[in-house]
Scaffold this motif. Sequence first.
Motif, mmCIF file in Angstrom:
data_model
loop_
_atom_site.group_PDB
_atom_site.id
_atom_site.type_symbol
_atom_site.label_atom_id
_atom_site.label_comp_id
_atom_site.label_asym_id
_atom_site.label_seq_id
_atom_site.Cartn_x
_atom_site.Cartn_y
_atom_site.Cartn_z
ATOM 1 N N VAL A 135 3.967 0.134 -10.807
ATOM 2 C CA VAL A 135 4.055 -0.986 -9.973
ATOM 3 C C VAL A 135 3.401 -0.435 -8.469
ATOM 4 N N ILE A 136 3.980 0.660 -8.227
ATOM 5 C CA ILE A 136 3.414 1.216 -6.696
ATOM 6 C C ILE A 136 2.081 1.431 -7.022
ATOM 7 N N LEU A 137 1.379 1.878 -7.951
ATOM 8 C CA LEU A 137 -0.300 1.956 -8.061
ATOM 9 C C LEU A 137 -0.894 0.341 -7.974
ATOM 10 N N ALA A 138 -0.193 -0.702 -8.690
ATOM 11 C CA ALA A 138 -0.699 -1.849 -8.742
ATOM 12 C C ALA A 138 -0.883 -2.288 -7.494
ATOM 13 N N VAL A 139 0.175 -2.298 -6.573
ATOM 14 C CA VAL A 139 0.286 -2.968 -5.250
ATOM 15 C C VAL A 139 -0.671 -2.046 -4.337
#
Length: 399
Positions: free
Chosen positions: A235-239
Amino acid sequence: MAVALVSRWARRYVAVAVAFLVAAHAAVVVDPTGHLPVVLGLYGFVLHVVFAKAYSLVPTYFDRELAAPRAMVVQLPLTAGGVVAFAVGSLRGTSAVVATAGAVAWTSGVLVFVGALAWTVRSNPTGAATATGEGKAHLAGLDRVANAFVPVVGAYLLAGTYGTLVVAGVAPAVAVGDLVLLDSYPPRSTHLLAAGTATLLVFALGARLFPRFLVVDPPRRLLGTALAAGAVAPVILAVSVPSGDLLPLGAALQATALVAYAVGFGAMYVRSDRDRVAFDGVFAGAVAGVAVVALGSWFAIEGVTAPLAIAHRTLAVLGFLALTVVGVTLQFYPPSVGQWRWCSTRSARVALGALALGVTLEAVGAASGAFALVSVGGVVAVAGGLGYAYLLAAAFATR
């Protein structure tokens, strides 16, 4: 009856998935810089095998029976048809309606899948009941930990699928203040699906499967670290892709997860007395995962460049994930089972070697801008994929 249906349809999912794998490497030859290899490799190959094995394994690991076996029958034409529509929609001159239809079909199939499994485990949502046998009682603690991350996998699948709708223009973007969660930038949704769904499920199911396959005591701390870091990183990578402030944190967490998994599996692989080609595939995938970490860490420090981004996605989807999946399927459907000519462990190693070599050439060629080398790698990988398809077809025909 239900067990036979699940087994039969699992083979059909895998057969469809293998066709997508071959097509993905062919797409590398035709369009090495486009998004098509990711669509075919991730949505087509990796996730369809994920669907097949999740239908088979998740109910068992949660000490339940699949509540709606015919969900498999309903889902396959929707998700497979969606991937075909994605592929056609990516071609120049194709109406956007095709990609839209593909996104809707894919989403419908995913909802069937998630709904069937959620209803199956509704009375055991965290997997506290593990169905661990008395002979494997020492693994019960790790089994419970691994089960607890399966719902997280489902959440990532739903989020990545919503992102697919956003990319297709079917659903609105999602943002919290100035922080964009999902928009029309495809790498956001593909990170959720590749790192959040497929990779985390490899960690979770692998924590249960691999110690039993290899008949060794698992490195619990390493596998637990992979699960914990791998649950947060996607989720951190995606945002934050391609250059957000949180990218270094996401990259560090994903690197921690992949390295912990690779070292953990490598330790089991080295200690095991079992000599099966399936484990070679999973080991090759783990090595590719370390290469993904190296490139991802470089991005977080120095920034993203187009050639390295192509190499990164090649190693992640067609390297780490695809080679791991190939290895796992060869364990469930051993090459020696087939009764056709050339069905042997040696043939499987040749096919696996061609896939691994092909991916290596594709990644090195992409990183260096030598697209002739990328094409050579694609051709080699197509040959390996066809050999792999032949061995699975023989095993299916025999069973």
